[in-house]
Design a protein around this motif. Structure first.
Motif, PDB file in Angstrom:
ATOM      1  N   GLU A 618       0.814  -1.215   0.000  1.00  0.00           N
ATOM      2  CA  GLU A 618       0.000   0.000   0.000  1.00  0.00           C
ATOM      3  C   GLU A 618       0.849   1.268   0.000  1.00  0.00           C
ATOM      4  OE1 GLU A 618       0.244  -1.647   4.229  1.00  0.00           O
ATOM      5  OE2 GLU A 618      -0.172  -2.405   2.204  1.00  0.00           O
ATOM      6  N   ALA A 619       2.141   1.125   0.313  1.00  0.00           N
ATOM      7  CA  ALA A 619       3.019   2.300   0.354  1.00  0.00           C
ATOM      8  C   ALA A 619       3.944   2.374  -0.856  1.00  0.00           C
ATOM      9  CB  ALA A 619       3.855   2.283   1.634  1.00  0.00           C
ATOM     10  N   ALA A 622       3.637   5.657  -2.952  1.00  0.00           N
ATOM     11  CA  ALA A 622       4.182   6.792  -2.199  1.00  0.00           C
ATOM     12  C   ALA A 622       5.707   6.708  -2.118  1.00  0.00           C
ATOM     13  CB  ALA A 622       3.578   6.830  -0.798  1.00  0.00           C
ATOM     14  N   THR A 623       6.220   5.481  -1.958  1.00  0.00           N
ATOM     15  CA  THR A 623       7.673   5.297  -1.879  1.00  0.00           C
ATOM     16  C   THR A 623       8.341   5.707  -3.184  1.00  0.00           C
ATOM     17  OG1 THR A 623       7.400   3.467  -0.319  1.00  0.00           O
ATOM     18  CG2 THR A 623       9.508   3.617  -1.474  1.00  0.00           C
ATOM     19  N   ARG A 624       7.767   5.281  -4.312  1.00  0.00           N
ATOM     20  CA  ARG A 624       8.348   5.633  -5.607  1.00  0.00           C
ATOM     21  C   ARG A 624       8.259   7.133  -5.858  1.00  0.00           C
ATOM     22  NH1 ARG A 624       9.899   1.728  -8.884  1.00  0.00           N
ATOM     23  NH2 ARG A 624       9.393  -0.428  -8.357  1.00  0.00           N
TER      24      ARG A 624
END
Length: 654
Positions: A618-619, A622-624
């Protein structure tokens, strides 16, 4: 075996052709010997003396070609004392297309200057019938048995004002792999003649099993442009088809009438190209095609430079501009020189300049009058150039005998069981030396990294191995760069179950750690997804506590950061140990640790601190996005704004 004067054999008449047909024509099928007859009819049309060309294919394999041109002369040749029509069909190096110097011969622009022509058709046919309508009379002559038998000229009656020639050919199947000329090839040839001869009606009749004839007719009002669009199958070009023609006048470097007509465009899917010289298809290209490509390239290059469209570091080449260009080219050359008897490739050197000087000024003017279309063509060429540069920079793994060569600086482990073995990516040669002494040789491998690994977030995968450190990491791991959606099989050759990043516990070490994590997340994502990547947490401080009585021997603590150091001090103070009694040492880097210290803090599974690296599904987005912000080259302003907003959260060890 004797070798004397009698060993020499002189081949006369058409015997050389029958003896070595492959030197004079194609032997896969009779298509070329039929084309020789069609080309003669087309030459009459090109010279302005014929309006119709009719071809009939019969069930017995014979083919007839009829035109309404002037008709082949049937009178006696002034010096050979043989009817001209007989010379044309039985003698090599005889014809009405040789006197080209002034452009005043019977055919100023014709198919070529090999001197074999339709005589080859006679040599490789069981029978050839020629009917000539000329000077108000119909004359017939028949050639049999490959031209060995020549019939008498027979006057069969009047023809009024009609003129023209009808030739029927029965190819001899023993000279060809296939006994019949392919109908598809015949249709392509006739269609091209209709395209290249505006106003000329071209007809093909094919005899059916019931004796009836199926007719196909071609007549192109749009000429080359219409034919090119037909070849593209209805696909719209990136810019309108550019068509034009230009021929030399009296005061130019070329003979009057020499020049070219063309139509070209760029399509998303390659539509194919065709070229002709004096209506002869040149399937292998030649110098006239080189002239067209050169002319188009110079025009596009000038347009790009004028409008400053070329990015820095990119240089256009001809293939960038013309690689995906589809074209039709019809050149007219007074004295064309071909490679090979079947005239598949033009060799005339002057054709390069002839065509390029016709095309360049006209196309360059069109580009500057149609700027948007010109930019579409230029952008396609620039993308091709950039792709070419990327391909040229592609770096492969260093291999020996087809097997990737392990880096020389790798100290490998003895185990091949990835459930146990692990590799440490260590910052610097000094730390690498300590790590080699501290490791368990059975299960732990060491790969020292010199300096900081390149920021790989925006590097093309094909360019990764240009960086020596990244190359060594990939080869040591046994894994090639891959996409996030790659199957598990990309890890089939993984050599270690754990990949441990071990860098100094300072700002530079954090940077190196981030660069390696960037590399793995972007180019080796399945390593991260599968839980193979770890980060070692070496200490920043060492605290030596002296002995205090028999029950409290000397002790040593390792602290990751200031917070842990403060906690140790508080604990010792509660135990009654004075702060000044504590000996606190700061490690400037892993290289300052002796092997025992490095083993205890970062390498011994029983005592080390190592964190697994993972990204929650799910992250992931956002991480990329965060890596795009922090590692992207074009994100400097956004990065600055982010640091200004988040800077107060950093606990920097400065």
């Amino acid at each position: 075996m004797t070798y004397n004067e009698s060993s020499f054999r002189v081949l006369k008449g058409l015997e050389p052709v029958r003896s070595r047909p492959g030197m004079y024509t194609r032997t896969d099928s009779p298509a070329h010997i039929v084309q020789e007859v069609i080309d003669n009819a087309a030459d009459e049309a090109l010279a302005g003396h014929a309006k119709r060309i009719h071809v009939a294919a019969f069930r017995d394999g014979s083919i007839s070609v009829t035109d309404d041109g002037r008709g082949i002369p049937v009178g006696l040749h002034p010096t050979e004392n043989v009817p001209v029509v007989v010379l044309a069909y039985t003698v090599l190096h005889a014809g009405g297309k040789f006197d080209k110097t002034s452009g005043a011969s019977a055919y100023a622009f014709s198919g070529g200057l090999h001197g074999v022509g339709v005589a080859v058709t006679t040599a490789l046919s069981t029978r050839v019938e020629v009917e000539v309508r000329r000077d108000g009379r119909i004359t017939q002559v028949t050639f049999s048995d490959g031209g060995r038998e020549v019939g008498d000229l027979v006057d069969t009656g009047p023809c009024g004002k009609q003129t023209g020639t009808r030739v029927r050919v029965w190819p001899d199947s023993k000279y060809f792999d296939a006994p019949r000329a392919p109908l598809a090839e015949l249709e392509r040839l006739l269609r091209s003649k209709a395209v290249l001869l505006p106003g000329i009606a071209v007809t093909l009749d094919v005899e059916q099993a019931d004796g009836q004839f199926a007719r196909t007719e071609w007549q192109y009002r749009d000429g080359l442009t219409g034919y090119l669009k037909e070849m593209a199958g209805g696909v719209e070009p990136l810019a309108p088809v550019f068509a034009g023609e230009r021929y030399a006048g009296q005061d130019e470097d070329f003979a009057p009438g020499e020049g070219a007509a063309w139509a070209f465009a760029w399509f998303d899917g390659y539509a194919g190209s065709e070229s002709y010289v004096n209506l002869i298809p040149t399937v292998a290209g030649g110098t006239h095609e080189s002239g067209l490509r050169g002319g188009v390239f110079e025009a596009v290059k000038a347009f790009v430079e004028h409008h400053a469209l070329l990015p820095r570091g990119v240089k256009l080449q001809q293939e960038d501009v013309c690689g995906k260009m589809s074209f039709l080219l019809s050149a007219r050359i007074l004295d064309p020189q071909f490679q090979g008897q079947v005239k598949e490739k033009l060799n005339s050197r002057e054709a390069v300049k002839l065509v390029s000087t016709r095309v360049t000024p006209i196309f360059e003017a069109w580009l500057n009058q149609n700027v948007e279309q010109g930019k579409a063509i230029a952008e396609l060429a620039i993308r091709q150039a950039q792709s070419r540069l990327r391909d040229a920079q592609k770096v492969e793994k260093k291999k020996s005998s087809g097997v990737a060569v392990l880096p020389g600086k790798l100290s490998d482990c003895e185990s091949e069981d990835i459930a146990d073995n692990e590799i440490y990516l260590v910052e610097g040669d000094s730390a690498g030396g300590s790590a080699k002494l501290a490791r368990n040789r059975e299960t732990q491998a060491i790969l020292p990294l010199r300096g900081k690994v390149q920021n790989a977030w925006e590097i093309d995968p094909d360019r990764l191995f240009a960086n020596a450190e990244i190359h060594d990491v990939a080869v040591a791991l046994g894994v090639d760069p891959h996409a996030p959606e790659a199957p598990d099989s990309v890890l089939a050759n993984l050599r270690y179950g754990k990949v441990v990043i071990m860098a100094d516990a300072d700002v530079d070490g954090s940077h190196i750690q981030t660069l390696l994590l960037t590399l793995f997340l972007r180019h080796f994502p399945r390593l991260v997804d599968s839980g193979h990547v770890f980060v070692a947490l070496p200490p920043l401080y060492r605290v030596d506590v002296p002995a205090s009585g028999k029950k409290r021997p000397a002790r040593r603590f390792y602290c990751l950061d200031e917070r842990e150091l403060a906690a140790v001090r508080d604990r010792m103070e509660k135990e009654g140990i004075k702060p000044e009694a504590l000996e606190v040492g700061r490690f400037k880097g892993l290289g300052e640790m002796n092997p025992d210290q490095l083993k205890e803090t970062a390498m011994d599974p029983a005592t080390r601190r190592v964190l697994p690296v993972s990204v929650e599904s799910e992250a992931l987005v956002a991480t990329r996005e965060l890596f795009d912000l922090l590692m992207g080259k074009g994100e400097a302003s956004s990065r600055r704004a982010w640091m200004e907003a988040k800077g107060n959260l950093v606990e920097a060890d400065l």
